[in-house]
Motif scaffolding. Structure first.
Motif, PDB file in Angstrom:
ATOM      1  N   ASP A 231       0.815  -1.214   0.000  1.00 45.64           N
ATOM      2  CA  ASP A 231       0.000   0.000   0.000  1.00 45.64           C
ATOM      3  C   ASP A 231       0.850   1.265   0.000  1.00 45.64           C
ATOM      4  N   SER A 232       2.050   1.161  -0.573  1.00 52.03           N
ATOM      5  CA  SER A 232       2.981   2.289  -0.558  1.00 52.03           C
ATOM      6  C   SER A 232       2.809   3.237  -1.737  1.00 52.03           C
ATOM      7  N   LYS A 233       1.825   2.981  -2.615  1.00 52.59           N
ATOM      8  CA  LYS A 233       1.592   3.849  -3.774  1.00 52.59           C
ATOM      9  C   LYS A 233       0.214   4.491  -3.655  1.00 52.59           C
ATOM     10  N   ALA A 234       0.125   5.744  -4.102  1.00 52.95           N
ATOM     11  CA  ALA A 234      -1.151   6.467  -4.060  1.00 52.95           C
ATOM     12  C   ALA A 234      -1.231   7.402  -5.257  1.00 52.95           C
ATOM     13  N   ALA A 235      -2.437   7.848  -5.566  1.00 53.06           N
ATOM     14  CA  ALA A 235      -2.664   8.809  -6.640  1.00 53.06           C
ATOM     15  C   ALA A 235      -2.957  10.170  -6.029  1.00 53.06           C
ATOM     16  N   ALA A 236      -2.297  11.203  -6.540  1.00 52.83           N
ATOM     17  CA  ALA A 236      -2.512  12.567  -6.042  1.00 52.83           C
ATOM     18  C   ALA A 236      -3.847  13.096  -6.554  1.00 52.83           C
ATOM     19  N   VAL A 237      -4.604  13.728  -5.680  1.00 52.15           N
ATOM     20  CA  VAL A 237      -5.880  14.332  -6.058  1.00 52.15           C
ATOM     21  C   VAL A 237      -5.659  15.807  -6.353  1.00 52.15           C
ATOM     22  N   PHE A 238      -6.037  16.239  -7.549  1.00 47.65           N
ATOM     23  CA  PHE A 238      -5.832  17.628  -7.969  1.00 47.65           C
ATOM     24  C   PHE A 238      -7.130  18.419  -7.865  1.00 47.65           C
ATOM     25  N   ASP A 239      -6.998  19.658  -7.400  1.00 48.62           N
ATOM     26  CA  ASP A 239      -8.163  20.531  -7.247  1.00 48.62           C
ATOM     27  C   ASP A 239      -8.822  20.853  -8.584  1.00 48.62           C
ATOM     28  N   GLU A 240      -8.061  20.799  -9.670  1.00 53.99           N
ATOM     29  CA  GLU A 240      -8.623  21.094 -10.991  1.00 53.99           C
ATOM     30  C   GLU A 240      -9.563  19.996 -11.472  1.00 53.99           C
ATOM     31  N   GLY A 241      -9.620  18.901 -10.755  1.00 53.44           N
ATOM     32  CA  GLY A 241     -10.364  17.738 -11.213  1.00 53.44           C
ATOM     33  C   GLY A 241      -9.457  16.830 -12.023  1.00 53.44           C
ATOM     34  N   HIS A 242      -9.986  15.706 -12.478  1.00 54.02           N
ATOM     35  CA  HIS A 242      -9.187  14.717 -13.192  1.00 54.02           C
ATOM     36  C   HIS A 242      -9.844  14.370 -14.524  1.00 54.02           C
ATOM     37  N   TYR A 243      -8.995  14.254 -15.539  1.00 51.56           N
ATOM     38  CA  TYR A 243      -9.495  13.947 -16.876  1.00 51.56           C
ATOM     39  C   TYR A 243      -9.814  12.460 -16.969  1.00 51.56           C
ATOM     40  N   MET A 244     -10.940  12.158 -17.573  1.00 52.70           N
ATOM     41  CA  MET A 244     -11.435  10.789 -17.681  1.00 52.70           C
ATOM     42  C   MET A 244     -10.955  10.131 -18.981  1.00 52.70           C
ATOM     43  N   GLU A 298     -11.895  -0.232  -3.132  1.00 53.50           N
ATOM     44  CA  GLU A 298     -12.559   0.732  -2.258  1.00 53.50           C
ATOM     45  C   GLU A 298     -11.555   1.702  -1.627  1.00 53.50           C
ATOM     46  N   ALA A 299     -10.265   1.352  -1.656  1.00 55.91           N
ATOM     47  CA  ALA A 299      -9.240   2.206  -1.060  1.00 55.91           C
ATOM     48  C   ALA A 299      -8.770   3.309  -2.009  1.00 55.91           C
ATOM     49  N   LEU A 300      -9.217   3.274  -3.257  1.00 58.07           N
ATOM     50  CA  LEU A 300      -8.741   4.241  -4.252  1.00 58.07           C
ATOM     51  C   LEU A 300      -9.389   5.610  -4.057  1.00 58.07           C
ATOM     52  N   VAL A 301      -8.632   6.654  -4.398  1.00 60.91           N
ATOM     53  CA  VAL A 301      -9.179   8.007  -4.322  1.00 60.91           C
ATOM     54  C   VAL A 301     -10.220   8.188  -5.416  1.00 60.91           C
ATOM     55  N   LYS A 302     -11.202   9.009  -5.141  1.00 64.04           N
ATOM     56  CA  LYS A 302     -12.276   9.275  -6.101  1.00 64.04           C
ATOM     57  C   LYS A 302     -12.354  10.776  -6.345  1.00 64.04           C
ATOM     58  N   PRO A 303     -11.947  11.225  -7.527  1.00 57.53           N
ATOM     59  CA  PRO A 303     -11.983  12.659  -7.828  1.00 57.53           C
ATOM     60  C   PRO A 303     -13.374  13.251  -7.668  1.00 57.53           C
ATOM     61  N   GLU A 304     -13.426  14.437  -7.099  1.00 59.69           N
ATOM     62  CA  GLU A 304     -14.725  15.101  -6.942  1.00 59.69           C
ATOM     63  C   GLU A 304     -15.198  15.714  -8.252  1.00 59.69           C
ATOM     64  N   LYS A 305     -14.251  16.050  -9.137  1.00 61.95           N
ATOM     65  CA  LYS A 305     -14.610  16.675 -10.405  1.00 61.95           C
ATOM     66  C   LYS A 305     -14.009  15.886 -11.557  1.00 61.95           C
ATOM     67  N   ALA A 306     -14.858  15.467 -12.490  1.00 69.13           N
ATOM     68  CA  ALA A 306     -14.395  14.742 -13.668  1.00 69.13           C
ATOM     69  C   ALA A 306     -14.373  15.676 -14.871  1.00 69.13           C
ATOM     70  N   ARG A 307     -13.348  15.562 -15.681  1.00 72.33           N
ATOM     71  CA  ARG A 307     -13.225  16.361 -16.903  1.00 72.33           C
ATOM     72  C   ARG A 307     -13.206  15.441 -18.116  1.00 72.33           C
ATOM     73  N   LEU A 308     -13.895  15.846 -19.164  1.00 70.20           N
ATOM     74  CA  LEU A 308     -13.885  15.103 -20.419  1.00 70.20           C
ATOM     75  C   LEU A 308     -14.357  16.021 -21.532  1.00 70.20           C
ATOM     76  N   VAL A 309     -13.527  16.206 -22.533  1.00 70.50           N
ATOM     77  CA  VAL A 309     -13.885  17.016 -23.699  1.00 70.50           C
ATOM     78  C   VAL A 309     -14.663  16.144 -24.672  1.00 70.50           C
ATOM     79  N   ASP A 310     -15.735  16.682 -25.233  1.00 66.51           N
ATOM     80  CA  ASP A 310     -16.515  15.963 -26.239  1.00 66.51           C
ATOM     81  C   ASP A 310     -15.576  15.481 -27.346  1.00 66.51           C
TER      82      ASP A 310
END
Length: 331
Positions: A231-244, A298-310
């Motif tokens: 469990d030594s690896k994690a994903a950083a959560v960015f305030d800008e949201g995350h691209y899907m 279930e331990a994974l981070v879940k971005p609050e904002k998702a980004r996706l360009v049409d």
């Protein structure tokens, strides 16, 4: 092709049986995909075995680098391509793929568990995730691209011209910052250790300690948690949201196995295939398997904002963003 072996008994049968019986062939389905899909630790071997149990065919995966390189190869081959199915493009490449005129409708119907409604009839989604920078948990990560640029952290990213994660990062920055995107890249230039052709090379460099963070997915730590009990690896959560990223498969109009190609696309959204993908491709399934997600997700981070360009808007935005990226990194 797989041919029936010609032994003495077969030779005798051939004297009385029609040529089609003597030289029966097992139908072959050729699927172009990316290298990590066909790796021994990827989903390819299990998908191949499971599909061949039902199809009476020979499924042949052909690795072609990363997703963007896959499309480039297909464009080069054109109508001469031996591929029946292409698996590993994503929403950022759909418009460019359609422009080739090489694809036909999928004929797939599924109860998708995607964050967005899927209406495209040419490509069928098989998994999805969010791009993110993965790091060791002993590092306090930045929470924005600007904070990353202001830090002395070293990162590895992928080339947007050959890699779908690289293109995803390009679209992520452009969607989040618009006209400021070039200045963001200028700030990040000093942080970038190297730009690799594909995801596998970049993630390998990170694991070897060559960088503090690597462009990957929020789901990547699941591999370490489940497969390595680490469990030594994690994903950083960015305030800008995350691209899907939504990964898709499509069948070629010139395939000489159109029904088999359609069967394979439907297999990819079946419970048999979808239950394989989370712990081999380390992404979220496009259709929720009957057993749900594996323990560890279930331990994974879940971005609050998702980004996706049409997908239809991507080509024009990509060209501008690529020019900005090249200009900033060449200074």
């Amino acid at each position: 092709m797989k041919y029936l072996a010609l032994g003495a008994a077969t030779f005798l049968i051939a004297q009385t049986a029609p040529p089609s019986a003597a030289y029966a062939e097992t139908p072959e389905l050729t699927v172009y995909t990316y290298d990590s899909f066909v790796a021994e630790w990827g989903p390819g071997p299990q998908i191949e075995a499971a599909f061949e149990e039902t199809c009476g065919c020979d499924l042949k995966f052909v690795g072609m680098g990363d997703g963007a390189a896959l499309l480039a190869r297909l464009k080069l081959e054109g109508a001469r391509s031996e591929a029946d199915v292409v698996l590993g493009l994503d929403t950022s490449l759909i418009a460019a793929a359609k422009d080739t005129g090489l694809f036909t409708e999928t004929q797939v119907s599924a109860d998708y568990a995607l964050p967005i409604e899927w209406t495209d009839s040419t490509f069928a989604p098989y998994d999805w995730g969010y791009f993110a920078f993965v790091h060791n948990t002993d590092l306090t990560p930045p929470a924005t691209f600007k904070a990353l640029a202001a830090s002395d952290l070293k990162i590895v990213i992928q080339d947007p011209r050959s890699s779908t994660p690289g293109l995803g990062l390009l679209m992520w920055v452009k969607d989040a910052y618009g006209d400021e995107a070039e200045s963001i890249w200028a700030g990040l230039a000093d942080n970038i250790v190297t730009v690799t052709k594909g995801w596998s090379e970049a993630y390998g460099l990170f694991l070897e300690g060559e960088a503090d963070m690597v462009l990957s997915y929020t789901t990547s730590p699941a591999y370490h948690i489940i497969a390595e009990e680490d469990d030594s690896k994690a994903a950083a959560v960015f305030d800008e949201g995350h691209y899907m990223q939504i990964e898709v498969a499509g069948r070629l109009a010139g395939s000489d196995q159109p029904e088999l190609a359609a069967d394979f696309l439907n297999f990819m959204v079946s419970d048999a295939a979808q239950s394989i993908l989370p712990t081999t491709n380390w992404m979220y399934p496009a259709v929720m398997p009957s057993g749900g997600l594996p323990e560890g997700f279930e331990a994974l981070v879940k971005p609050e904002k998702a980004r996706l360009v049409d997908s239809a808007l991507v080509p024009a935005i990509r060209d501008e963003a690529l020019e900005e990226w090249l200009a900033a990194l060449s200074r």
